[in-house]
Scaffold this active site. Sequence first.
Site, mmCIF file in Angstrom:
data_model
loop_
_atom_site.group_PDB
_atom_site.id
_atom_site.type_symbol
_atom_site.label_atom_id
_atom_site.label_comp_id
_atom_site.label_asym_id
_atom_site.label_seq_id
_atom_site.Cartn_x
_atom_site.Cartn_y
_atom_site.Cartn_z
ATOM 1 N N CYS A 6 0.842 -1.204 0.000
ATOM 2 C CA CYS A 6 0.000 0.000 0.000
ATOM 3 C C CYS A 6 0.876 1.253 0.000
ATOM 4 O O CYS A 6 1.679 1.466 0.911
ATOM 5 C CB CYS A 6 -0.920 -0.020 1.219
ATOM 6 S SG CYS A 6 -1.832 1.522 1.433
ATOM 7 N N CYS A 9 0.462 3.452 3.085
ATOM 8 C CA CYS A 9 1.146 2.869 4.251
ATOM 9 C C CYS A 9 2.634 3.189 4.192
ATOM 10 O O CYS A 9 3.241 3.558 5.201
ATOM 11 C CB CYS A 9 0.965 1.351 4.303
ATOM 12 S SG CYS A 9 -0.597 0.801 5.007
ATOM 13 N N ASP A 32 -0.732 16.484 -2.044
ATOM 14 C CA ASP A 32 -1.086 15.582 -3.137
ATOM 15 C C ASP A 32 -0.068 15.744 -4.270
ATOM 16 O O ASP A 32 0.326 16.855 -4.617
ATOM 17 C CB ASP A 32 -2.505 15.913 -3.643
ATOM 18 C CG ASP A 32 -3.079 14.789 -4.482
ATOM 19 O OD1 ASP A 32 -4.043 14.144 -4.029
ATOM 20 O OD2 ASP A 32 -2.561 14.556 -5.600
ATOM 21 N N HIS A 48 -3.401 1.267 8.489
ATOM 22 C CA HIS A 48 -4.143 0.993 7.247
ATOM 23 C C HIS A 48 -5.615 0.708 7.516
ATOM 24 O O HIS A 48 -5.964 -0.181 8.299
ATOM 25 C CB HIS A 48 -3.548 -0.196 6.477
ATOM 26 C CG HIS A 48 -4.263 -0.426 5.187
ATOM 27 N ND1 HIS A 48 -3.830 0.106 3.998
ATOM 28 C CD2 HIS A 48 -5.431 -1.069 4.905
ATOM 29 C CE1 HIS A 48 -4.703 -0.198 3.049
ATOM 30 N NE2 HIS A 48 -5.678 -0.922 3.580
ATOM 31 N N GLY A 93 -14.980 7.444 -6.733
ATOM 32 C CA GLY A 93 -13.735 8.042 -7.216
ATOM 33 C C GLY A 93 -12.518 7.701 -6.391
ATOM 34 O O GLY A 93 -11.445 8.287 -6.583
ATOM 35 N N HIS A 98 -6.466 3.256 0.677
ATOM 36 C CA HIS A 98 -6.074 3.531 2.075
ATOM 37 C C HIS A 98 -6.784 4.839 2.398
ATOM 38 O O HIS A 98 -6.577 5.846 1.701
ATOM 39 C CB HIS A 98 -4.546 3.663 2.173
ATOM 40 C CG HIS A 98 -4.005 4.014 3.539
ATOM 41 N ND1 HIS A 98 -2.962 3.319 4.121
ATOM 42 C CD2 HIS A 98 -4.322 5.008 4.400
ATOM 43 C CE1 HIS A 98 -2.678 3.860 5.303
ATOM 44 N NE2 HIS A 98 -3.489 4.898 5.485
ATOM 45 N N HIS A 100 -8.145 8.267 3.020
ATOM 46 C CA HIS A 100 -7.519 9.598 3.001
ATOM 47 C C HIS A 100 -8.602 10.645 2.839
ATOM 48 O O HIS A 100 -9.611 10.414 2.181
ATOM 49 C CB HIS A 100 -6.480 9.715 1.881
ATOM 50 C CG HIS A 100 -6.974 9.284 0.535
ATOM 51 N ND1 HIS A 100 -7.093 7.960 0.175
ATOM 52 C CD2 HIS A 100 -7.414 9.991 -0.529
ATOM 53 C CE1 HIS A 100 -7.571 7.876 -1.046
ATOM 54 N NE2 HIS A 100 -7.784 9.100 -1.500
ATOM 55 N N HIS A 102 -9.175 14.566 1.518
ATOM 56 C CA HIS A 102 -8.598 15.654 0.718
ATOM 57 C C HIS A 102 -8.943 16.980 1.401
ATOM 58 O O HIS A 102 -10.114 17.242 1.693
ATOM 59 C CB HIS A 102 -9.217 15.687 -0.683
ATOM 60 C CG HIS A 102 -8.991 14.450 -1.504
ATOM 61 N ND1 HIS A 102 -8.053 14.373 -2.522
ATOM 62 C CD2 HIS A 102 -9.593 13.233 -1.470
ATOM 63 C CE1 HIS A 102 -8.101 13.177 -3.082
ATOM 64 N NE2 HIS A 102 -9.019 12.463 -2.465
#
Length: 112
Positions: A6, A9, A32, A48, A93, A98, A100, A102
């Site tokens: 991952c 990770c 990003d 994770h 999308g 993992h 996250h 935004h």
Amino acid sequence: MSDDACIFCQIAREELPSDVVASTDEFLAFRDIQPRAATHVLIVPREHHDDLDAWIAAGGSSDRMLAFVRQVAQEVDVAGRYRLVTNVGEDAGQVVPHLHWHVMAGSRLPGF
Ligand code: 5GP
Ligand code: ZN
């Protein structure tokens, strides 16, 4: 739980480089790699979890997470003017499996 394959990770363990903006024992925030806004930061739990649903089911603390969001917004100077998004599942999308969030801000933000 952690997955050697991952990518997030590996970033969370700081084995892969990233542009870190803030961190705690529990979360890491980094920029990003393909920003879609003037400010585009990702927040991941160091542990994770595939997505938000899995993290909630495992007892993830939204209070600590939201406190960290506030810290991140202040760190990158977008407090009071940002968008917080997490995609759950491919149909929504999600590309990296993992969890996250935004944190996006800036005049180039597309509307919903
Ligand atoms: P998703 O579509 O899964 O919600 O968002 C995944 C995000 O991760 C995308 O915005 C993509 O640009 C970002 N991303 C993918 N690989 C990497 C990487 O190796 N490093 C960083 N910093 N961001 C990445
Ligand atoms: Zn992971």
